[in-house]
Design a protein around this motif. Structure first.
Motif, PDB file in Angstrom:
ATOM      1  N   GLY A  29       0.891  -1.245  -0.078  1.00 57.35           N
ATOM      2  CA  GLY A  29       0.258  -0.175   0.046  1.00 57.35           C
ATOM      3  C   GLY A  29       0.781   1.321   0.103  1.00 57.35           C
ATOM      4  O   GLY A  29       0.380   2.437   0.487  1.00 57.35           O
ATOM      5  N   ASN A  30       1.993   1.363  -0.391  1.00 52.43           N
ATOM      6  CA  ASN A  30       2.947   2.279  -0.717  1.00 52.43           C
ATOM      7  C   ASN A  30       2.869   3.120  -1.813  1.00 52.43           C
ATOM      8  O   ASN A  30       3.348   2.925  -2.879  1.00 52.43           O
ATOM      9  N   CYS A  31       1.820   4.284  -1.700  1.00 58.38           N
ATOM     10  CA  CYS A  31       1.573   4.870  -3.082  1.00 58.38           C
ATOM     11  C   CYS A  31       2.503   6.334  -3.078  1.00 58.38           C
ATOM     12  O   CYS A  31       2.447   6.833  -4.138  1.00 58.38           O
ATOM     13  N   ASP A  32       3.608   6.333  -2.081  1.00 64.00           N
ATOM     14  CA  ASP A  32       4.243   7.394  -2.352  1.00 64.00           C
ATOM     15  C   ASP A  32       5.823   7.166  -2.769  1.00 64.00           C
ATOM     16  O   ASP A  32       6.825   7.735  -2.192  1.00 64.00           O
ATOM     17  N   ALA A  33       5.697   6.200  -3.746  1.00 62.92           N
ATOM     18  CA  ALA A  33       7.436   5.482  -4.161  1.00 62.92           C
ATOM     19  C   ALA A  33       7.683   6.465  -5.307  1.00 62.92           C
ATOM     20  O   ALA A  33       7.530   6.087  -6.461  1.00 62.92           O
ATOM     21  N   HIS A  34       8.163   7.772  -4.998  1.00 62.57           N
ATOM     22  CA  HIS A  34       8.660   8.692  -5.914  1.00 62.57           C
ATOM     23  C   HIS A  34       9.987   8.616  -6.364  1.00 62.57           C
ATOM     24  O   HIS A  34      10.656   7.669  -5.803  1.00 62.57           O
ATOM     25  N   LEU A  35      10.552   9.559  -7.180  1.00 62.67           N
ATOM     26  CA  LEU A  35      11.717   9.456  -7.844  1.00 62.67           C
ATOM     27  C   LEU A  35      12.889   9.547  -6.711  1.00 62.67           C
ATOM     28  O   LEU A  35      13.861   8.805  -6.640  1.00 62.67           O
ATOM     29  N   LYS A  36      12.628  10.272  -5.491  1.00 63.44           N
ATOM     30  CA  LYS A  36      13.766  10.273  -4.534  1.00 63.44           C
ATOM     31  C   LYS A  36      13.783   9.106  -3.744  1.00 63.44           C
ATOM     32  O   LYS A  36      14.413   8.838  -2.813  1.00 63.44           O
ATOM     33  N   ASN A  37      12.943   7.945  -3.898  1.00 68.17           N
ATOM     34  CA  ASN A  37      12.961   7.065  -3.131  1.00 68.17           C
ATOM     35  C   ASN A  37      13.251   5.781  -3.832  1.00 68.17           C
ATOM     36  O   ASN A  37      13.209   4.495  -3.529  1.00 68.17           O
ATOM     37  N   PHE A  38      14.229   5.934  -5.006  1.00 71.92           N
ATOM     38  CA  PHE A  38      15.035   5.202  -5.730  1.00 71.92           C
ATOM     39  C   PHE A  38      16.191   5.670  -5.933  1.00 71.92           C
ATOM     40  O   PHE A  38      16.387   6.649  -6.797  1.00 71.92           O
ATOM     41  N   SER A  39      17.419   5.069  -5.655  1.00 69.72           N
ATOM     42  CA  SER A  39      18.860   5.549  -5.681  1.00 69.72           C
ATOM     43  C   SER A  39      19.756   4.584  -6.192  1.00 69.72           C
ATOM     44  O   SER A  39      19.556   3.344  -6.064  1.00 69.72           O
ATOM     45  N   LEU A  40      20.844   5.130  -6.908  1.00 70.61           N
ATOM     46  CA  LEU A  40      21.855   4.295  -7.319  1.00 70.61           C
ATOM     47  C   LEU A  40      23.191   4.411  -6.139  1.00 70.61           C
ATOM     48  O   LEU A  40      23.259   5.831  -5.793  1.00 70.61           O
TER      49      LEU A  40
END
Length: 388
Positions: free
Chosen positions: A269-280
């Motif tokens: 139920g995580n609807c807030d997985a935006h760009l800043k929540n994925f990193s290299l």
């Protein structure tokens, strides 16, 4: 107004300079003889990188947001909208390997000592958070010098279950994806603030405190933050897949890791997985997809946007519409083999069964209890997506 300049350091070595331009933009220039890229958006073969209006998004996304931004602006007497001004005061220790400092010829500003302003350090994100160090059985805010290997995340005034929610979400996600796929965390008391917080271990720091390169996808895509912080939502999950294909040292592996993670975010139920929540993240092999972080069951909160943070297939998708067929199609469209998609669904079915005890409500909890509602959201999503 005089144009300001900052020294840009990479792993505490002078890599170049950031200068405001007459047109109210900024220009980053590599130092003579510097040959290493400090970021995906700053290839060193190009010596100057200019942004026409305001602070370049790479640096903009290093600046604080929300509660910490208000704290730091107040204590330093800096206008809250002044990203560069805040970074000149607090940018000595940013997330990742890049930091900022005043040039030597400029007199230093008065030292900041207020603990809840994270003196000399900053961390992005809307939620109330601080950089902290271990102190006996608990933690305390980090001083301006020394290591700061942990981030403390607190409840907000409006929502008093954020810490409990993220701890449960991370625990369930780690059980489904594997412990190494999720940031290390614990619950502990933080002195001075005098609250219990979710304590997250920083994976952008090595065992001896050495800085590791870490870039979120908003930085890589050069997405302006925007006055309403909406820039991190201005993209598609396909864009993250493209970033992985271009910059990861192990694209096929990290693409599958990203896909599995996105499915689990939909399940929890995580609807807030935006760009800043994925990193290299820098590894001995090169840049790799970092462990998962900032995982929250947002669907449990009334009034929160129930659409996934980024688009899929060119459109915004409501959480209830994120079903098996849509997510299978997404996996194929980003280039995963059919067998990898099928295996992902098979693996997740098996793992959510094993993880079921984690979200089993306590016997004494009523039908409106927190864990009961959390489990209901996850159970419904598992039926919708996995058929389980």
């Amino acid at each position: 107004m005089a144009l300001r300049t900052a020294d840009i350091l990479y792993k505490d070595r002078l890599a170049g300079a950031l200068t405001e331009t007459a047109g109210r933009g900024t220009r980053f220039t590599y130092a003579p003889g510097w040959t290493e890229d400090i970021a995906c958006c700053f290839p060193a073969v190009r010596r100057e990188h200019e942004w026409a209006r305001g602070l370049h998004p790479f640096f903009e996304h290093l600046a604080p947001e929300g509660w910490l931004r208000e704290q730091q602006a107040r204590v330093a007497h800096v206008i809250e909208e002044d990203d560069l001004g805040l970074l000149l005061r607090y940018g000595a220790d940013c997330i990742g390997a890049v930091s900022l400092r005043l040039p030597d010829e400029i007199a230093p500003a008065p030292e900041i000592t207020e603990a809840t302003a994270s003196p000399g350090r900053t961390v992005s994100g809307i939620q109330k958070k601080l950089l902290v160090v271990k102190d006996g059985n608990g933690f305390r805010p980090a001083a301006s010098q020394g290591l700061a290997p942990y981030i403390a995340k607190f409840n907000s005034e409006r929502i008093n279950t954020l810490v409990r929610n993220e701890a449960l979400s991370l625990r369930w996600t780690a059980a489904v994806l594997g412990a190494n796929e999720v940031t290390k965390f614990e619950l502990a008391h933080v002195s001075v603030v005098e609250e219990t917080a979710l304590i997250v271990s920083r994976f952008d720091r090595g065992a001896r405190g050495e800085k590791l390169r870490l870039e979120d996808c908003a930085q890589i895509l050069c997405k302006p933050r925007g006055q309403d912080y909406a820039g991190k939502y201005d993209a598609a999950y396909e864009d993250i897949a493209s970033i992985i294909k271009r910059y990861s040292a192990r694209p096929p592996i990290d693409l599958l890791r990203f896909y599995r993670r996105l499915l689990v975010f939909a399940l929890v139920g995580n609807c807030d997985a935006h760009l800043k929540n994925f990193s290299l993240l820098e590894t001995p092999a090169g840049l790799r997809l970092s462990p998962a972080y900032d995982v929250l069951n947002t669907a449990i909160y009334d009034g929160f946007d129930q659409t996934l943070a980024l688009t899929i297939g060119g459109r915004k998708v409501n959480l209830d519409a994120a079903d098996g067929p849509l997510l299978r199609r997404f996996g194929l469209e980003i280039g995963l083999p059919t067998r990898a998609v099928d295996q992902t669904f098979s693996d997740l079915k098996r793992q959510v069964r094993k993880a079921a005890p984690i979200i089993t409500p306590p016997a004494a909890e009523g039908p409106d209890g927190f864990v009961t509602r959390f489990a209901e959201i996850v159970t419904n999503a598992c039926l919708r997506i996995l058929g389980e």
